[in-house]
Design a protein around this motif. Sequence first.
Motif, PDB file in Angstrom:
ATOM      1  N   ASN A  93      15.994   3.794  -9.621  1.00  0.00           N
ATOM      2  CA  ASN A  93      15.869   3.131  -8.325  1.00  0.00           C
ATOM      3  C   ASN A  93      14.503   3.471  -7.724  1.00  0.00           C
ATOM      4  OD1 ASN A  93      16.036   2.138  -5.755  1.00  0.00           O
ATOM      5  ND2 ASN A  93      18.065   2.997  -5.313  1.00  0.00           N
ATOM      6  N   THR A  94      13.628   2.481  -7.636  1.00  0.00           N
ATOM      7  CA  THR A  94      12.260   2.717  -7.168  1.00  0.00           C
ATOM      8  C   THR A  94      12.206   3.116  -5.700  1.00  0.00           C
ATOM      9  OG1 THR A  94      12.028   0.347  -6.693  1.00  0.00           O
ATOM     10  CG2 THR A  94      11.253   1.130  -8.839  1.00  0.00           C
ATOM     11  N   TYR A  95      13.312   2.856  -4.970  1.00  0.00           N
ATOM     12  CA  TYR A  95      13.344   3.206  -3.557  1.00  0.00           C
ATOM     13  C   TYR A  95      13.897   4.611  -3.314  1.00  0.00           C
ATOM     14  CZ  TYR A  95      12.542  -1.792  -2.981  1.00  0.00           C
ATOM     15  OH  TYR A  95      12.023  -3.056  -3.057  1.00  0.00           O
ATOM     16  N   SER A  96      14.306   5.262  -4.388  1.00  0.00           N
ATOM     17  CA  SER A  96      14.881   6.593  -4.258  1.00  0.00           C
ATOM     18  C   SER A  96      13.949   7.644  -4.855  1.00  0.00           C
ATOM     19  CB  SER A  96      16.238   6.654  -4.972  1.00  0.00           C
ATOM     20  OG  SER A  96      16.740   7.965  -4.979  1.00  0.00           O
ATOM     21  N   LYS A  97      13.847   8.771  -4.170  1.00  0.00           N
ATOM     22  CA  LYS A  97      13.034   9.886  -4.664  1.00  0.00           C
ATOM     23  C   LYS A  97      13.891  10.918  -5.386  1.00  0.00           C
ATOM     24  CE  LYS A  97       9.585   9.437  -0.979  1.00  0.00           C
ATOM     25  NZ  LYS A  97       8.895  10.125   0.145  1.00  0.00           N
ATOM     26  N   LYS A  98      15.174  10.633  -5.518  1.00  0.00           N
ATOM     27  CA  LYS A  98      16.107  11.561  -6.140  1.00  0.00           C
ATOM     28  C   LYS A  98      15.870  11.645  -7.639  1.00  0.00           C
ATOM     29  CE  LYS A  98      21.057  12.438  -6.647  1.00  0.00           C
ATOM     30  NZ  LYS A  98      22.405  11.917  -6.347  1.00  0.00           N
ATOM     31  N   GLN A  99      15.860  12.849  -8.169  1.00  0.00           N
ATOM     32  CA  GLN A  99      15.702  13.064  -9.599  1.00  0.00           C
ATOM     33  C   GLN A  99      17.072  13.149 -10.262  1.00  0.00           C
ATOM     34  OE1 GLN A  99      12.291  12.275  -9.875  1.00  0.00           O
ATOM     35  NE2 GLN A  99      12.331  13.793 -11.489  1.00  0.00           N
ATOM     36  N   GLY A 100      17.209  12.490 -11.401  1.00  0.00           N
ATOM     37  CA  GLY A 100      18.443  12.577 -12.157  1.00  0.00           C
ATOM     38  C   GLY A 100      19.547  11.688 -11.611  1.00  0.00           C
ATOM     39  N   VAL A 101      20.628  11.604 -12.407  1.00  0.00           N
ATOM     40  CA  VAL A 101      21.779  10.800 -11.999  1.00  0.00           C
ATOM     41  C   VAL A 101      22.810  11.706 -11.336  1.00  0.00           C
ATOM     42  CG1 VAL A 101      21.404   9.140 -13.852  1.00  0.00           C
ATOM     43  CG2 VAL A 101      22.885  11.110 -14.262  1.00  0.00           C
ATOM     44  N   SER A 102      23.798  11.113 -10.714  1.00  0.00           N
ATOM     45  CA  SER A 102      24.814  11.876 -10.002  1.00  0.00           C
ATOM     46  C   SER A 102      25.751  12.573 -10.981  1.00  0.00           C
ATOM     47  CB  SER A 102      25.615  10.944  -9.096  1.00  0.00           C
ATOM     48  OG  SER A 102      26.388  10.046  -9.878  1.00  0.00           O
ATOM     49  N   GLN A 103      26.479  13.560 -10.460  1.00  0.00           N
ATOM     50  CA  GLN A 103      27.461  14.255 -11.294  1.00  0.00           C
ATOM     51  C   GLN A 103      28.558  13.302 -11.731  1.00  0.00           C
ATOM     52  OE1 GLN A 103      27.209  17.486 -12.393  1.00  0.00           O
ATOM     53  NE2 GLN A 103      28.926  16.860 -13.695  1.00  0.00           N
ATOM     54  N   THR A 104      28.882  12.341 -10.882  1.00  0.00           N
ATOM     55  CA  THR A 104      29.888  11.346 -11.238  1.00  0.00           C
ATOM     56  C   THR A 104      29.451  10.544 -12.460  1.00  0.00           C
ATOM     57  OG1 THR A 104      30.601  11.133  -8.933  1.00  0.00           O
ATOM     58  CG2 THR A 104      31.172   9.323 -10.426  1.00  0.00           C
ATOM     59  N   THR A 105      28.175  10.156 -12.492  1.00  0.00           N
ATOM     60  CA  THR A 105      27.651   9.401 -13.633  1.00  0.00           C
ATOM     61  C   THR A 105      27.640  10.262 -14.882  1.00  0.00           C
ATOM     62  OG1 THR A 105      26.258   8.036 -12.198  1.00  0.00           O
ATOM     63  CG2 THR A 105      25.650   8.140 -14.521  1.00  0.00           C
ATOM     64  N   ILE A 106      27.246  11.520 -14.749  1.00  0.00           N
ATOM     65  CA  ILE A 106      27.239  12.434 -15.901  1.00  0.00           C
ATOM     66  C   ILE A 106      28.650  12.586 -16.456  1.00  0.00           C
ATOM     67  CG2 ILE A 106      26.881  14.829 -16.620  1.00  0.00           C
ATOM     68  CD1 ILE A 106      24.522  14.939 -14.681  1.00  0.00           C
ATOM     69  N   ASN A 107      29.615  12.758 -15.580  1.00  0.00           N
ATOM     70  CA  ASN A 107      31.009  12.884 -16.030  1.00  0.00           C
ATOM     71  C   ASN A 107      31.477  11.624 -16.745  1.00  0.00           C
ATOM     72  OD1 ASN A 107      31.156  15.447 -14.957  1.00  0.00           O
ATOM     73  ND2 ASN A 107      32.293  14.845 -13.138  1.00  0.00           N
ATOM     74  N   ARG A 108      31.070  10.459 -16.239  1.00  0.00           N
ATOM     75  CA  ARG A 108      31.448   9.203 -16.884  1.00  0.00           C
ATOM     76  C   ARG A 108      30.807   9.095 -18.268  1.00  0.00           C
ATOM     77  NH1 ARG A 108      29.770   5.502 -13.263  1.00  0.00           N
ATOM     78  NH2 ARG A 108      27.826   5.076 -14.351  1.00  0.00           N
ATOM     79  N   THR A 109      29.546   9.513 -18.371  1.00  0.00           N
ATOM     80  CA  THR A 109      28.853   9.484 -19.659  1.00  0.00           C
ATOM     81  C   THR A 109      29.553  10.373 -20.675  1.00  0.00           C
ATOM     82  OG1 THR A 109      26.726   9.141 -18.541  1.00  0.00           O
ATOM     83  CG2 THR A 109      26.648   9.871 -20.820  1.00  0.00           C
ATOM     84  N   LEU A 110      29.888  11.589 -20.271  1.00  0.00           N
ATOM     85  CA  LEU A 110      30.553  12.527 -21.171  1.00  0.00           C
ATOM     86  C   LEU A 110      31.962  12.066 -21.515  1.00  0.00           C
ATOM     87  CD1 LEU A 110      29.376  15.945 -19.653  1.00  0.00           C
ATOM     88  CD2 LEU A 110      28.420  14.683 -21.591  1.00  0.00           C
ATOM     89  N   SER A 111      32.637  11.430 -20.569  1.00  0.00           N
ATOM     90  CA  SER A 111      33.967  10.889 -20.834  1.00  0.00           C
ATOM     91  C   SER A 111      33.896   9.783 -21.883  1.00  0.00           C
ATOM     92  CB  SER A 111      34.571  10.353 -19.539  1.00  0.00           C
ATOM     93  OG  SER A 111      35.830   9.759 -19.777  1.00  0.00           O
ATOM     94  N   ALA A 112      32.891   8.922 -21.765  1.00  0.00           N
ATOM     95  CA  ALA A 112      32.705   7.835 -22.734  1.00  0.00           C
ATOM     96  C   ALA A 112      32.423   8.401 -24.131  1.00  0.00           C
ATOM     97  CB  ALA A 112      31.560   6.930 -22.296  1.00  0.00           C
ATOM     98  N   LEU A 113      31.569   9.413 -24.210  1.00  0.00           N
ATOM     99  CA  LEU A 113      31.232  10.021 -25.498  1.00  0.00           C
ATOM    100  C   LEU A 113      32.425  10.768 -26.084  1.00  0.00           C
ATOM    101  CD1 LEU A 113      27.617  11.287 -24.753  1.00  0.00           C
ATOM    102  CD2 LEU A 113      28.285   9.401 -26.249  1.00  0.00           C
ATOM    103  N   SER A 114      33.206  11.422 -25.229  1.00  0.00           N
ATOM    104  CA  SER A 114      34.400  12.121 -25.695  1.00  0.00           C
ATOM    105  C   SER A 114      35.388  11.142 -26.308  1.00  0.00           C
ATOM    106  CB  SER A 114      35.062  12.878 -24.535  1.00  0.00           C
ATOM    107  OG  SER A 114      34.235  13.926 -24.079  1.00  0.00           O
ATOM    108  N   SER A 115      35.528   9.975 -25.691  1.00  0.00           N
ATOM    109  CA  SER A 115      36.428   8.953 -26.197  1.00  0.00           C
ATOM    110  C   SER A 115      35.957   8.451 -27.560  1.00  0.00           C
ATOM    111  CB  SER A 115      36.506   7.786 -25.205  1.00  0.00           C
ATOM    112  OG  SER A 115      37.358   6.773 -25.675  1.00  0.00           O
ATOM    113  N   LEU A 116      34.654   8.239 -27.709  1.00  0.00           N
ATOM    114  CA  LEU A 116      34.094   7.773 -28.979  1.00  0.00           C
ATOM    115  C   LEU A 116      34.282   8.822 -30.066  1.00  0.00           C
ATOM    116  CD1 LEU A 116      32.483   5.728 -30.655  1.00  0.00           C
ATOM    117  CD2 LEU A 116      30.381   6.795 -29.784  1.00  0.00           C
ATOM    118  N   TYR A 117      33.984  10.067 -29.749  1.00  0.00           N
ATOM    119  CA  TYR A 117      34.123  11.142 -30.732  1.00  0.00           C
ATOM    120  C   TYR A 117      35.582  11.343 -31.143  1.00  0.00           C
ATOM    121  CZ  TYR A 117      29.485  13.132 -31.466  1.00  0.00           C
ATOM    122  OH  TYR A 117      28.192  13.343 -31.883  1.00  0.00           O
TER     123      TYR A 117
END
Length: 202
Positions: A93-117
Amino acid sequence: MKRELLLEKIEEYKSLMPWFVLEYYQSKLSVPYSFTTLYEYLKEYKRFFDWLIDSGISDADDIASIDIKTLENLTKKDMESFVLYLRERPSLNTYSKKQGVSQTTINRTLSALSSLYKYLTEEVEGPDGEPYFYRNVMKKVSTKKKKETLAARAENIKQKHSPWFTVLTGFQQVNHSSMVVSAQREASIGSYSRNLAIGLKL
């Protein structure tokens, strides 16, 4: 997102994926996972596979060419590096100065990978009736749960235990009311007794 647009987006992501993700997708349609969930998972897989190529862990020219052996041989350290990348990567997001994604997004990413594995190591059957591989690195990756407010926790407990929660809560309220009435009755009797005793003395 409208269903037609959602299905169109799903097809776009599917066209990028390696064969084992397409098998996973087909398998989860029979569960069934919702199209929204599958769409979100495909987005997370693209994010992960892009990182595998950019970091040099995979030497594939594109996502579709990533070898399943790459997933089998990933270490816990590799996955921790990926999580660190998610936490520190510049925001899209070019309007945001925040570094990194939220913990919610990280949890969703890991949940998706856990399901695949889990699918690749436990659920799928190869030509010999066995999973494609057995080593599930995602079981070694811990996630950080988002902090829950007391009000949200109480509501979750209420939903989990309903209708018994409601019954018990109602019983407690009735019981409390009974105790109040009983105390008031005892106080009235005590007051009457004292007044009677005073009257007799007089």
